[in-house]
Design an enzyme around this catalytic site. Structure first.
Site, short mmCIF file in Angstrom:
data_model
loop_
_atom_site.label_atom_id
_atom_site.label_comp_id
_atom_site.label_asym_id
_atom_site.label_seq_id
_atom_site.Cartn_x
_atom_site.Cartn_y
_atom_site.Cartn_z
N HIS A 54 0.82 -1.23 0.00
CA HIS A 54 0.00 0.00 0.00
C HIS A 54 0.85 1.27 0.00
CE1 HIS A 54 -3.47 2.44 0.30
NE2 HIS A 54 -4.19 1.69 1.10
N ASN B 68 -11.24 -2.97 -17.57
CA ASN B 68 -11.54 -3.82 -18.72
C ASN B 68 -10.26 -4.50 -19.21
OD1 ASN B 68 -12.31 -5.02 -21.12
ND2 ASN B 68 -13.25 -3.18 -21.99
#
Length: 462
Positions: free
Chosen positions: A166, A383
């Protein structure tokens, strides 16, 4: 929405490999920002993205090879992700851009998306099947910064599971990288949004000066430890908030707060129910941290388009346990809204300065609870050549951290929130939530539509 107890499937994995950038990249050292390298972000976070079968890929290379090659090409532009972290003086983190690569695992699973069903939702009891914890890979320093497993399912769909260090990226930054991967899958030669490092934009001022109150970093002497919670068995469940639940919650508010955001309303409800369920000392002080994105014009930070570092703060609302538990919901909501409104450019600068002055302290864990809204990261629009995923989001909550995940239930758009609590307090939490979200006005709501997936459930394995 309960995991079928008979769900048994085999996962066959390839040997883990390192994916390096497709072309030579600069060998250099890049400093993280003073927001990136704070102690509270030095952890790994798992994310899952699931796709249905798309016959248009049948004549192409399989998803494992296609995504592996696309990651390699994307790393040419995001080459710091292929490096390794090291620590300098005053615990300052920096990336050794050595091109060693990100960790990648290909896999096949003898199961379909339909059979997995709601087990894909947080707290994802099948996470270990779809995200292999490669031995020695989960440290913060000197380890791969990204782990990816692509698993092809029997139905032809596939699951991409990601584990991110992170300190390198926040949610929007990670999704920016995956959008670049998706563009490479679709044949583009470069990302439509070029990545920008420029981490110095969020460094401390010279000289550093703390100009705001930061309850989220207060040094607390824990005089009221949470009823054995350190040794307790932690369990997770996900709770669904749809239009009915939101309407019911708003019935607890005075008229002047009825136009509050859904994000603030659910966060306030969770904070209050969680505090009641933990049965804390009435004299204890508790907090809820409000993660606020620093991107955009509102905060005047001048972050360039393409910036993929951590760009948020979590100002905290503070209350005594007794007052929080006994006051109407509107009391807590006003505290939450006030804390969130404190976020501006000066607040972010003050956080960066605090990190340098105080040696990058952890955020306060005692009596603290943090909620992050992942709907705005647009993870549901990544996508990879197959259209949008059927599910995408963090795979589980953490002990002090929950997420909002966009979720459709019975053709109804709502929000799913995984919650992690000691086992002895989860039932009380659910009871309190049922009280808050039940109302004769909005109809007969018999429960809080809990996803009812308990991470403690055992899954038969082959």
């Amino acid at each position: 929405m309960v995991l079928p107890p008979s769900l048994v499937f085999q996962v066959n994995r390839t040997q883990p490999q390192l994916i390096t950038p497709a072309r030579p990249t600069p060998r250099e050292t890049k400093m993280l920002s003073d927001i990136d390298d704070q102690q509270g972000l030095r952890f790994q976070i798992p994310v899952i993205i699931a796709y249905k079968n798309n016959p248009s890929m049948s004549n192409r290379k399989g998803p494992v090879q296609v995504i592996r090659e696309a990651i390699s090409r994307a790393l040419v532009y995001y080459y710091p992700l292929a490096g390794r972290l090291r620590e300098g003086p005053n615990r300052k983190l920096m990336v050794d851009c050595n091109g060693k690569g990100v960790l990648f695992v290909g896999a096949n699973a003898d199961v379909t998306l339909e059979e997995i069903g709601d087990a894909i939702l947080p707290p994802c009891p099948v996470l270990e099947d779809f995200l292999c914890n490669v031995l020695g890979s989960d440290g913060i320093l000197g380890c791969p910064l990204l782990l990816v497993q692509v698993t092809i399912l029997r139905c032809g769909g596939f699951i991409v599971a990601v584990r991110l260090n992170h300190t390198m990226c926040d949610g929007p930054g990670l999704i920016q990288f995956w959008n670049a991967v998706g563009e490479m899958v679709q044949g583009k030669s470069a990302p439509s949004i070029p990545p920008v490092w420029e981490r110095e934009v969020l460094n401390a001022r010279d000289p550093p000066r703390i100009t705001c109150t930061h309850h989220e970093y207060e040094e607390i002497i824990d005089e009221y430890s949470d009823k054995g919670s350190d040794a307790a068995v932690m369990v997770q469940k996900s709770f669904y908030f749809g239009p009915n639940e939101i309407r019911a919650l708003k019935k607890h508010l005075p008229p002047h707060l009825s136009n509050c955001s859904t994000f603030d309303l659910i966060r306030t409800c969770l904070w209050k129910c969680r505090t009641v369920a933990l049965e804390l000392n009435p004299e204890q002080v508790v907090r809820v941290s409000c993660i606020v994105n620093a991107r955009g014009k509102r905060n005047s930070l001048g972050l360039p388009l393409g910036y993929y570092g951590n760009a948020f703060a979590y100002p905290a609302a503070v209350s005594g346990v007794k007052q929080l538990c006994e006051s109407p919901l509107g009391y807590a909501l006003e505290l939450v809204m006030k804390a969130k409104n404190e976020m501006n450019e000066e607040y972010m600068r003050s956080v960066a300065d605090l990190m340098v002055i105080r040696g990058r302290p952890p955020y306060t864990l005692t009596g603290n609870f943090t909620v992050s809204d992942n709907r705005l990261t647009r993870i549901g629009h990544v996508n990879l050549g197959l259209g949008e995923p059927t599910f995408s989001g963090p795979a589980k909550a953490l002990k002090f951290l929950s997420f909002y995940i966009q979720h459709k239930k019975e053709r109804e758009d709502g929000i799913l929130v995984p919650v992690c609590l000691p086992s002895w307090s989860m039932a009380r939490f659910q009871q309190e939530l049922e009280k808050m979200t039940s109302s004769e006005i909005v109809g007969n709501i018999n429960n809080t539509k809990s996803a009812n997936i308990n991470v403690a459930r055992m899954i038969p394995r082959l």
